[in-house]
Design an enzyme around this catalytic site. Structure first.
Site, mmCIF file in Angstrom:
data_model
loop_
_atom_site.group_PDB
_atom_site.id
_atom_site.type_symbol
_atom_site.label_atom_id
_atom_site.label_comp_id
_atom_site.label_asym_id
_atom_site.label_seq_id
_atom_site.Cartn_x
_atom_site.Cartn_y
_atom_site.Cartn_z
ATOM 1 C CG ASP A 1 20.096 23.317 11.463
ATOM 2 O OD1 ASP A 1 20.598 24.126 10.301
ATOM 3 O OD2 ASP A 1 19.084 23.620 11.905
ATOM 4 C CB SER A 27 21.215 25.891 14.127
ATOM 5 O OG SER A 27 20.679 24.635 14.416
ATOM 6 C CB SER A 28 20.291 27.808 20.088
ATOM 7 O OG SER A 28 18.941 27.838 19.811
ATOM 8 C CD GLU A 47 15.517 20.423 16.029
ATOM 9 O OE1 GLU A 47 16.803 19.958 16.186
ATOM 10 O OE2 GLU A 47 15.278 21.513 15.445
ATOM 11 C CE1 TYR A 85 12.571 23.987 8.338
ATOM 12 C CE2 TYR A 85 11.634 21.933 9.006
ATOM 13 C CZ TYR A 85 12.655 22.587 8.502
ATOM 14 O OH TYR A 85 13.776 22.044 8.042
ATOM 15 N N GLY A 118 16.409 31.435 18.694
ATOM 16 C CA GLY A 118 15.428 31.863 17.756
ATOM 17 C C GLY A 118 16.170 32.833 16.755
ATOM 18 C CB ALA A 119 19.217 34.754 16.511
ATOM 19 N N GLY A 120 18.311 32.082 14.435
ATOM 20 C CA GLY A 120 18.579 31.347 13.216
ATOM 21 C C GLY A 120 19.891 30.858 13.435
ATOM 22 C CG ASP A 168 17.786 20.774 5.380
ATOM 23 O OD1 ASP A 168 16.644 21.277 4.995
ATOM 24 O OD2 ASP A 168 18.299 20.917 6.650
HETATM 25 C C1 GLA Z 1 15.936 24.920 10.102
HETATM 26 C C2 GLA Z 1 16.164 23.448 9.990
HETATM 27 C C3 GLA Z 1 17.110 23.048 8.837
HETATM 28 C C4 GLA Z 1 16.747 23.803 7.571
HETATM 29 C C5 GLA Z 1 16.654 25.255 7.862
HETATM 30 C C6 GLA Z 1 16.043 25.992 6.388
HETATM 31 O O1 GLA Z 1 17.029 25.488 10.292
HETATM 32 O O2 GLA Z 1 16.650 22.895 10.974
HETATM 33 O O3 GLA Z 1 17.138 21.705 8.650
HETATM 34 O O4 GLA Z 1 15.805 23.114 7.055
HETATM 35 O O5 GLA Z 1 15.652 25.419 8.720
HETATM 36 O O6 GLA Z 1 17.103 25.910 5.515
#
Ligand code: GLA
Length: 392
Positions: free
Chosen positions: A173, A127-128, A161, A223, A123-125, A38
């Site tokens: 997200d 996007s809380s 953010e 990141y 933190g589970a991925g 993204d």
């Molecule tokens: C996090 C970021 C997103 C994206 C992903 C990886 O979730 O918030 O914008 O970059 O990592 O794809």
């Protein structure tokens, strides 16, 4: 735990006094494919899920905003809308950031009482953070009597953010949390912000999310580092472009610069991932349109390998979890999702095998990894919405 809006209202009233609050909801998300593309102007294919963050809200006199977070043991954060700084509480920064960015963009914000609750693991991925940002934005826009157009809403939350939580995240997200649609994935072109709702036609299949339980503190710094590596490569590969990004990079220029030794080994690997991952998004759209679960599964496996070997954002627990899934009958494919260094694996599985597969994988995971994982079934659901306005 599912969110109970009635209970949230009752708690709100017992904390802030009578008169029913409004409730805004922002969903979490799962990304089918298109990871770390993204912020490189690339393609992503996430869906919003039926879990998320609810914000109960009511306007208050004056300029103070009081926020109570139920999922953090009823911790409270208070700030003044005339001077919004990031503040001490991590979760509070997302709320504060959104208020500040709304104000910077010329939207009216004023004093309010808010109560936040969530059924998303942090933190589970899933996007809380985007879910909290979007629910907060919906609450303030309902109180202010205006609507923020979806793409602008996503940008405001993204800026919140960046500036308040220190993560230079992309736009995926927040966009899907706002624009997700039931039974559809969202194909988003992060270069043009064009979106298309893509039906997921995989009859007899389910999406399973397996959380490794690993939470990596390195996540944010790594990141930001990946992002910087890609941006540096983009200025070399697409020097004339108005917005240099790896999306503008052409494979010929990539080969030419690589041959001249002008890219670092890390840059070569990052570019390799991003170019391949964009193609996999396009290919996944074809697999979904044709209802070809085996093809979709293979793409998940390839994406995982690329994130592990080229982008280098996996960790042993994610590799193990994905591998344990793939060995089971009924699993079509699996990959790590989100920023990486912990969090979850997404698996595409036969619906009839989902429960036993999750049980078996988790028990083997706990034996081999020496820690407990958890699983949830996720399905594509609608985007952020106002559940109800506050009582007049
Ligand atoms: C996090 C970021 C997103 C994206 C992903 C990886 O979730 O918030 O914008 O970059 O990592 O794809």
């Amino acid at each position: 735990m599912a969110l109970d809006f009635l209970e949230l209202k009752a708690r709100f009233v017992s904390t802030f006094g009578p008169a029913d609050p409004g409730i805004a909801f922002g969903p979490g998300r799962v990304n089918i494919i298109g990871e770390h593309t993204d912020y490189n102007g690339g393609l992503v294919l996430p869906f919003a899920i039926d879990r998320g963050v609810a914000v109960a809200f009511r306007p208050a006199h004056g300029t103070a905003v009081r926020v109570v977070a139920r999922q953090y043991g009823n911790e409270e954060d208070t700030f003044d809308v005339r001077r919004v700084e990031p503040g001490e509480r991590r979760w509070g920064r997302y709320v504060r950031g959104v208020v500040r960015k709304l104000e910077d963009a010329g939207y009216r914000v004023a004093g309010a009482c808010l109560m936040v609750d969530s059924d998303l693991p942090v933190g589970a991925g899933l996007s809380s953070s985007a879910a909290l940002e979007m629910a907060t934005l919906m609450a303030f826009s309902a109180m202010g009597g205006y609507e923020v157009p979806p793409t602008e809403a996503a940008r405001l939350c993204q800026k919140a953010e960046h500036d308040f939580a220190g993560v230079r995240c992309g736009i995926m997200d927040q966009t899907v949390s706002r624009m997700g649609r039931e039974d559809h994935a969202l194909l988003l072109d992060c270069d043009t912000m064009a979106v298309a709702h893509v039906p997921i036609r995989l009859a007899g299949h389910a999406w399973l999310l397996l959380d490794t339980g690993v939470r990596h503190e390195l996540g944010a710094s790594e990141y930001n580092r990946r992002r910087a590596e890609c941006e540096a490569a983009a200025t070399l590969l697409a020097p004339g472009a108005e917005k240099p990004s790896l999306r503008r990079a052409d494979v010929g220029a990539f080969a030419d610069l690589a041959a001249k030794g002008r890219l670092t080994p890390a840059q070569v690997l990052r570019v390799r991932h991003v170019m391949g991952e964009n193609l996999r998004v396009a290919e996944m759209c074809a697999a979904l349109a044709m209802g070809d679960a085996a093809w979709a599964g293979r793409l998940l496996d390839e994406s995982h390998a690329s994130l592990r070997d080229f982008y280098q954002v996996s960790c042993p627990e994610l590799d193990l979890m994905a591998d344990l899934c793939r060995r089971r009958v009924g699993c079509r494919g699996a990959r790590m999702v989100g920023g990486g260094f912990g969090g979850s694996v997404l698996a595409l599985v036969e619906e009839s095998a989902a429960d036993s597969l999750a049980r078996d994988v988790l028990s083997e995971y706990s034996r081999k990894a020496g820690r407990e994982g958890t699983s949830i079934a996720v399905r594509p659901a609608g985007g952020a919405r106002l559940i109800n306005p506050p009582a007049p």
